[in-house]
Design an enzyme around this catalytic site. Structure first.
Site, mmCIF file in Angstrom:
data_model
loop_
_atom_site.group_PDB
_atom_site.id
_atom_site.type_symbol
_atom_site.label_atom_id
_atom_site.label_comp_id
_atom_site.label_asym_id
_atom_site.label_seq_id
_atom_site.Cartn_x
_atom_site.Cartn_y
_atom_site.Cartn_z
ATOM 1 N N PRO A 84 -2.511 55.891 21.823
ATOM 2 C CA PRO A 84 -1.613 56.911 21.285
ATOM 3 C C PRO A 84 -0.148 56.483 21.196
ATOM 4 O O PRO A 84 0.348 55.764 22.062
ATOM 5 C CB PRO A 84 -1.763 58.071 22.277
ATOM 6 C CG PRO A 84 -2.330 57.472 23.507
ATOM 7 C CD PRO A 84 -3.153 56.309 23.061
ATOM 8 N N ASN A 85 0.470 56.959 20.139
ATOM 9 C CA ASN A 85 1.900 56.767 19.867
ATOM 10 C C ASN A 85 2.257 55.371 19.374
ATOM 11 O O ASN A 85 3.390 55.139 18.946
ATOM 12 C CB ASN A 85 2.781 57.142 21.083
ATOM 13 C CG ASN A 85 2.536 58.567 21.531
ATOM 14 O OD1 ASN A 85 2.678 59.476 20.723
ATOM 15 N ND2 ASN A 85 2.145 58.776 22.767
ATOM 16 N N ARG B 116 9.858 54.192 17.767
ATOM 17 C CA ARG B 116 9.793 54.860 19.057
ATOM 18 C C ARG B 116 10.448 53.991 20.133
ATOM 19 O O ARG B 116 10.039 52.849 20.339
ATOM 20 C CB ARG B 116 8.301 55.018 19.366
ATOM 21 C CG ARG B 116 7.939 55.357 20.752
ATOM 22 C CD ARG B 116 6.475 55.011 20.985
ATOM 23 N NE ARG B 116 6.075 55.480 22.279
ATOM 24 C CZ ARG B 116 5.089 54.945 22.974
ATOM 25 N NH1 ARG B 116 4.381 53.951 22.493
ATOM 26 N NH2 ARG B 116 4.792 55.423 24.155
ATOM 27 N N TYR C 60 10.223 49.098 23.220
ATOM 28 C CA TYR C 60 9.067 48.534 22.507
ATOM 29 C C TYR C 60 9.452 47.611 21.340
ATOM 30 O O TYR C 60 8.565 47.044 20.702
ATOM 31 C CB TYR C 60 8.169 49.672 21.996
ATOM 32 C CG TYR C 60 7.607 50.520 23.123
ATOM 33 C CD1 TYR C 60 6.711 49.977 24.030
ATOM 34 C CD2 TYR C 60 7.990 51.850 23.283
ATOM 35 C CE1 TYR C 60 6.201 50.740 25.072
ATOM 36 C CE2 TYR C 60 7.486 52.618 24.322
ATOM 37 C CZ TYR C 60 6.591 52.060 25.209
ATOM 38 O OH TYR C 60 6.085 52.811 26.242
ATOM 39 N N ASN D 5 -4.605 47.699 23.717
ATOM 40 C CA ASN D 5 -3.425 48.323 24.303
ATOM 41 C C ASN D 5 -3.740 49.818 24.345
ATOM 42 O O ASN D 5 -3.575 50.514 23.338
ATOM 43 C CB ASN D 5 -2.165 48.061 23.469
ATOM 44 C CG ASN D 5 -0.932 48.673 24.124
ATOM 45 O OD1 ASN D 5 -1.057 49.465 25.068
ATOM 46 N ND2 ASN D 5 0.236 48.320 23.629
ATOM 47 N N ALA E 257 -0.777 55.216 26.681
ATOM 48 C CA ALA E 257 -0.766 56.139 27.825
ATOM 49 C C ALA E 257 -2.160 56.366 28.408
ATOM 50 O O ALA E 257 -2.291 56.705 29.596
ATOM 51 C CB ALA E 257 -0.140 57.465 27.411
ATOM 52 N N GLU F 17 -6.323 43.243 28.201
ATOM 53 C CA GLU F 17 -5.454 44.429 28.134
ATOM 54 C C GLU F 17 -4.031 43.963 27.842
ATOM 55 O O GLU F 17 -3.551 43.023 28.484
ATOM 56 C CB GLU F 17 -5.527 45.131 29.499
ATOM 57 C CG GLU F 17 -4.617 46.325 29.666
ATOM 58 C CD GLU F 17 -4.728 46.916 31.086
ATOM 59 O OE1 GLU F 17 -5.657 46.549 31.865
ATOM 60 O OE2 GLU F 17 -3.857 47.735 31.424
ATOM 61 N N HIS G 175 0.064 45.178 27.196
ATOM 62 C CA HIS G 175 1.164 46.151 27.162
ATOM 63 C C HIS G 175 2.405 45.441 26.650
ATOM 64 O O HIS G 175 2.743 44.354 27.146
ATOM 65 C CB HIS G 175 1.433 46.751 28.547
ATOM 66 C CG HIS G 175 0.237 47.459 29.071
ATOM 67 N ND1 HIS G 175 -0.158 48.682 28.576
ATOM 68 C CD2 HIS G 175 -0.683 47.082 29.974
ATOM 69 C CE1 HIS G 175 -1.272 49.038 29.172
ATOM 70 N NE2 HIS G 175 -1.625 48.083 30.021
ATOM 71 N N ARG H 22 8.585 49.813 35.251
ATOM 72 C CA ARG H 22 8.883 51.159 34.758
ATOM 73 C C ARG H 22 8.442 52.207 35.794
ATOM 74 O O ARG H 22 8.275 51.891 36.967
ATOM 75 C CB ARG H 22 8.218 51.337 33.386
ATOM 76 C CG ARG H 22 8.745 50.312 32.369
ATOM 77 C CD ARG H 22 8.117 50.487 31.006
ATOM 78 N NE ARG H 22 8.450 51.786 30.433
ATOM 79 C CZ ARG H 22 7.824 52.301 29.379
ATOM 80 N NH1 ARG H 22 6.858 51.611 28.771
ATOM 81 N NH2 ARG H 22 8.168 53.489 28.925
HETATM 82 C C1 DQA Z 1 2.375 50.663 26.716
HETATM 83 C C2 DQA Z 1 2.829 51.114 28.098
HETATM 84 C C3 DQA Z 1 2.306 52.500 28.424
HETATM 85 O O1 DQA Z 1 2.716 52.905 29.718
HETATM 86 C C4 DQA Z 1 2.828 53.503 27.416
HETATM 87 O O2 DQA Z 1 2.270 54.789 27.676
HETATM 88 C C5 DQA Z 1 2.612 53.091 26.015
HETATM 89 C C6 DQA Z 1 2.734 51.685 25.644
HETATM 90 C C7 DQA Z 1 3.001 49.330 26.288
HETATM 91 O O3 DQA Z 1 2.508 48.724 25.335
HETATM 92 O O4 DQA Z 1 3.979 48.879 26.901
HETATM 93 O O5 DQA Z 1 2.432 53.927 25.131
HETATM 94 O O6 DQA Z 1 0.965 50.486 26.741
#
Ligand code: DQA
Length: 149
Positions: free
Chosen positions: A10-11, A18, A23, A74, A77, A98, A100, A107
């Site tokens: 998501p997002n 964003r 990011y 990825n 959240a 995985e 990020h 964080r």
């Molecule tokens: C994320 C890190 C997560 O904590 C966050 O909710 C994201 C992006 C990252 O790519 O750094 O949406 O996965």
């Protein structure tokens, strides 16, 4: 030639717009172009997906059981909340990396725990969008090592 799924939670559709201080400025479309270039170079194909819906990510992991030799994910959240994504990945038998973009360990405390890390063969965090390219290279070497066995 194998197929590698690259799954985004998501997002991440808002990447580039964003919180760019966290990011970066690259969009998810830019990341996809880079992943396709690296996959070509490695002699593999990718399926690149993003969803804001947990069930769609689970359905793609189920599809990967039949179609993919590895998954780069990825989970965004859902990393920190989703037992269902962990369960789906546990039903997938090939390598999982995985990714990020940000360094989640630098964080908020709630980002320090990942359900997915219990299944992942490797975790990349804080290397920006380069993490996706590195994850693809690692998956390709794991696929090769399995084939050479
Ligand atoms: C994320 C890190 C997560 O904590 C966050 O909710 C994201 C992006 C990252 O790519 O750094 O949406 O996965």
């Amino acid at each position: 030639m194998s197929v590698i799924f690259v799954l985004n939670g998501p997002n991440l559709n808002l990447l580039g717009k964003r919180q760019p201080h966290i990011y970066g400025h690259e969009t998810l479309a830019d990341v996809e172009v880079d992943c396709r270039r690296v996959a070509d170079e490695l002699g593999h194909q990718i399926r690149f997906h993003q969803s804001n819906r947990e069930y769609e990510i689970i359905d793609w992991i189920h599809e990967a059981r039949e179609e993919a030799a590895g998954i780069v994910i990825n989970p965004a959240a859902f990393t920190h909340t989703s037992v269902a994504i962990l369960d789906a990945l546990n039903a997938f038998e090939s390598p999982v990396i995985e990714v990020h973009i940000s360094n989640v360990h630098k964080r908020e405390a709630f980002r320090h725990h990942s359900y997915v890390s219990q299944r992942a063969d490797g975790v990349i965090a804080g290397l920006g969008t380069e993490g996706y390219r590195l994850a693809l290279r690692r998956i390709a070497s794991l696929i090769k090592a399995a084939a050479d066995k």
